[in-house]
Design a protein around this motif. Sequence first.
Motif, PDB file in Angstrom:
ATOM      1  N   ALA A 222       0.824  -1.209   0.000  1.00  0.00           N
ATOM      2  CA  ALA A 222       0.000   0.000   0.000  1.00  0.00           C
ATOM      3  C   ALA A 222       0.861   1.263   0.000  1.00  0.00           C
ATOM      4  CB  ALA A 222      -0.937   0.000   1.203  1.00  0.00           C
ATOM      5  N   GLN A 223       1.912   1.293   0.834  1.00  0.00           N
ATOM      6  CA  GLN A 223       2.746   2.497   0.883  1.00  0.00           C
ATOM      7  C   GLN A 223       3.614   2.653  -0.360  1.00  0.00           C
ATOM      8  OE1 GLN A 223       4.965   3.483   4.344  1.00  0.00           O
ATOM      9  NE2 GLN A 223       3.149   3.621   5.644  1.00  0.00           N
ATOM     10  N   VAL A 224       4.128   1.554  -0.898  1.00  0.00           N
ATOM     11  CA  VAL A 224       4.938   1.639  -2.113  1.00  0.00           C
ATOM     12  C   VAL A 224       4.056   2.088  -3.281  1.00  0.00           C
ATOM     13  CG1 VAL A 224       6.325   0.334  -3.778  1.00  0.00           C
ATOM     14  CG2 VAL A 224       6.687   0.011  -1.319  1.00  0.00           C
ATOM     15  N   LEU A 225       2.869   1.515  -3.397  1.00  0.00           N
ATOM     16  CA  LEU A 225       1.940   1.914  -4.456  1.00  0.00           C
ATOM     17  C   LEU A 225       1.556   3.384  -4.315  1.00  0.00           C
ATOM     18  CD1 LEU A 225       0.152   1.285  -6.893  1.00  0.00           C
ATOM     19  CD2 LEU A 225      -1.618   0.511  -5.282  1.00  0.00           C
ATOM     20  N   ALA A 226       1.288   3.838  -3.097  1.00  0.00           N
ATOM     21  CA  ALA A 226       0.938   5.241  -2.878  1.00  0.00           C
ATOM     22  C   ALA A 226       2.096   6.148  -3.310  1.00  0.00           C
ATOM     23  CB  ALA A 226       0.583   5.484  -1.413  1.00  0.00           C
ATOM     24  N   ALA A 227       3.324   5.729  -3.035  1.00  0.00           N
ATOM     25  CA  ALA A 227       4.496   6.518  -3.435  1.00  0.00           C
ATOM     26  C   ALA A 227       4.606   6.577  -4.954  1.00  0.00           C
ATOM     27  CB  ALA A 227       5.765   5.920  -2.828  1.00  0.00           C
ATOM     28  N   VAL A 228       4.413   5.445  -5.616  1.00  0.00           N
ATOM     29  CA  VAL A 228       4.474   5.406  -7.080  1.00  0.00           C
ATOM     30  C   VAL A 228       3.405   6.319  -7.668  1.00  0.00           C
ATOM     31  CG1 VAL A 228       4.121   3.942  -9.111  1.00  0.00           C
ATOM     32  CG2 VAL A 228       5.545   3.126  -7.217  1.00  0.00           C
ATOM     33  N   GLN A 229       2.208   6.270  -7.123  1.00  0.00           N
ATOM     34  CA  GLN A 229       1.122   7.106  -7.619  1.00  0.00           C
ATOM     35  C   GLN A 229       1.408   8.587  -7.392  1.00  0.00           C
ATOM     36  OE1 GLN A 229      -2.063   5.135  -5.486  1.00  0.00           O
ATOM     37  NE2 GLN A 229      -2.674   3.994  -7.327  1.00  0.00           N
ATOM     38  N   ALA A 230       2.024   8.930  -6.248  1.00  0.00           N
ATOM     39  CA  ALA A 230       2.358  10.322  -5.970  1.00  0.00           C
ATOM     40  C   ALA A 230       3.413  10.832  -6.953  1.00  0.00           C
ATOM     41  CB  ALA A 230       2.848  10.473  -4.530  1.00  0.00           C
ATOM     42  N   VAL A 231       4.424  10.016  -7.232  1.00  0.00           N
ATOM     43  CA  VAL A 231       5.462  10.424  -8.179  1.00  0.00           C
ATOM     44  C   VAL A 231       4.872  10.529  -9.582  1.00  0.00           C
ATOM     45  CG1 VAL A 231       7.677   9.806  -9.229  1.00  0.00           C
ATOM     46  CG2 VAL A 231       7.344   9.514  -6.771  1.00  0.00           C
ATOM     47  N   LYS A 232       3.974   9.616  -9.931  1.00  0.00           N
ATOM     48  CA  LYS A 232       3.327   9.680 -11.244  1.00  0.00           C
ATOM     49  C   LYS A 232       2.548  10.991 -11.390  1.00  0.00           C
ATOM     50  CE  LYS A 232      -0.007   7.481 -14.267  1.00  0.00           C
ATOM     51  NZ  LYS A 232      -1.022   6.457 -14.429  1.00  0.00           N
TER      52      LYS A 232
END
Length: 163
Positions: free
Chosen positions: A77-87
């Motif tokens: 969940a946190q890694v995905l949230a980070a990827v989405q934020a950078v995207k």
Amino acid sequence: MAISGLPTRKPTGRVPWPCVLLEGEEKAGKSWALAQLSTSDRIGPLYWIDLNEGAGDEYGAIPGARYELVEHDGSYAQVLAAVQAVKAEARRAADAGEKPVVLGIDTPARPSGTGSRTGRARAPRGRPATASCSSATPTPRSPSARTCGTTPAPAGASCRPSC
């Protein structure tokens, strides 16, 4: 013809930024290449998601390195949230005509979940680090670097498009 309930949009006609997968054997220099990429004036900010390696802290000592380590607890969940934020930041930068935002994901030699079909398919030979274009040059730690496209790749590493 639109299908009811199916979200669609018209194409933008914009050319996307390059997406490159840098992979190679353990200790081939993939993390080093990612840190070297951050020294390039051809890119905007580089965000580094470090999954159990710890190299992101070590390579911050490279002269000219400029990247941000993304903090997370290792959960999906946190890694995905980070990827989405950078995207989202990359989209904003592209819309504003700024230099491309880079997301690097540095994984251990054997990512967790390699027992799954997906894990084995993605990481059979080592830890991948993703990056975009670079004009970095060979370094004392990777003196025999060669180039794949515009991204330097140390000996033993290979480059191939991932997007």
